[in-house]
Design an enzyme around this catalytic site. Structure first.
Site: not given
Ligand code: NAD
Length: 309
Positions: A137, A158, A170, A208
């Site tokens: 992450s 991701h 991602e 994130n």
């Protein structure tokens, strides 16, 4: 005078086709690894799932079975689709089971030393053409890739939680990642019916970088007594139209994962605005990690889950 500006190179190298990913290895059978195994198997790909803990593998298989059962009940897939997909997943605790895989997707605990040790241990079992991806992450893809024997075949892929529901993946290139690896991962994401967003290799990438500081800020609001757990979550659900309150979402992601992401942002960007809230640190130290441990900002042994503050 004749100067050869490009000695030894007479023409540009021919374009290399992205390798086909027909068999996937996954490390880490927690919430993300089991979700990734679920979508890969449903897309027709054989999956080999590895964890250090045999009981994590047993639990992952039963969660995948239950979640596919829900999709059957909602007529998203048929019972035959589920049976065929479950039959494509094999589990192991030994990296020798990765000998034939075309891609290893690492989805283990969000700690850089854990991930590095995993890559070091597994690469000797892989064929030389095997690609490596991390579902991290927040951790630098360039740094993780450089710790392996194949930085050019290393990439960030991701997924979002829960993987079978969330559309986004991602994709993060490290500085050494080559184009065929990038294209192979884009092709895989398409096969899994996901939409990709490309992020540069900065701490916590895009989702994130924005989401987890908001969760950390919600924990600060709780810590400073601005509101109770339910006041903070109700405010963001009804006042900002978020489907989940930030504390509920932190519990869902895992408070250990949220803390690790804040630490990566704080250290990676050297900015005090990313300082992890001391209350978040305390919850993780207490082993109150959210849903997965039965207690976080809510107590999940109660139905419905009861706010703890
Ligand atoms: P989790 O705690 O549910 O699962 C982690 C799994 O890794 C556990 O089963 C653990 O036994 C296993 N593991 C630990 N060390 C290992 C080792 N040395 N070898 C093999 N397996 C090992 O965590 P998670 O939420 O599934 O997160 C996994 C990764 O996915 C992390 O990098 C996290 O940042 C990332 N991620 C998490 C979310 C989320 O919402 N939770 C979303 C996207 C990405």
């Amino acid at each position: 005078m004749n100067v050869d500006v490009n000695p030894g190179f007479e023409s540009a190298p021919m374009a290399v086709l992205p390798p086909d990913i027909a068999h996937i290895g996954i490390v880490g059978a927690g919430q993300m690894g089991s979700g990734i195994a679920h979508v890969c198997a449903l897309a027709g790909l054989p999956v080999t799932l590895i964890d250090v803990k045999p009981d994590a593998l047993t639990k992952a298989l039963s969660i995948i079975d239950r979640n596919m059962g829900r999709q059957v009940n909602r007529s998203v897939i048929t019972g035959e689709d589920r049976d065929a997909a479950l039959a494509r997943i094999v589990t192991s605790t030994d990296y020798a089971a990765f000998a034939d895989v075309d891609l290893v997707l690492e989805a283990a605990t969000e700690k850089e030393d854990v991930k590095r040790a995993i890559f070091k241990a597994l690469t000797p079992s892989l064929k030389s053409s095997c690609l490596l991806a991390s579902n991290t992450s927040s951790i630098s893809i360039t740094r993780l890739g450089a710790s392996t024997d194949r930085a050019e075949k290393f990439i960030g892929m991701h997924f979002m939680n829960p993987v079978p529901v969330m559309k986004l993946v991602e994709v993060i290139r490290g500085i050494a990642t080559d184009e065929p690896t990038f294209q192979a991962i884009q092709n895989l994401a398409r096969k899994l019916n996901k939409t990709t967003a490309v992020s540069e290799d900065f701490p916590a990438f895009i989702v994130n970088r924005i989401l987890v500081p908001m969760i950390n800020e919600a924990v600060y609001a709780l810590y400073e007594g601005v509101g109770s757990v339910s006041a903070i979550d109700t405010s963001m659900r009804l006042g900002a139209n978020h489907p989940m309150g930030p504390l509920e979402l932190g519990d869902f992601i895992g408070l250990d994962t949220c803390l690790s992401i804040m630490q990566v942002l704080y250290e990676g960007l050297s900015d005090s605005k990313y300082r992890p809230c001391p209350l978040l640190v305390k919850y993780v130290e207490a082993g109150w990690l959210g849903r997965k441990s039965g207690r976080g900002f809510y107590d999940y042994t109660q139905s419905p889950p009861r706010p703890t503050r």
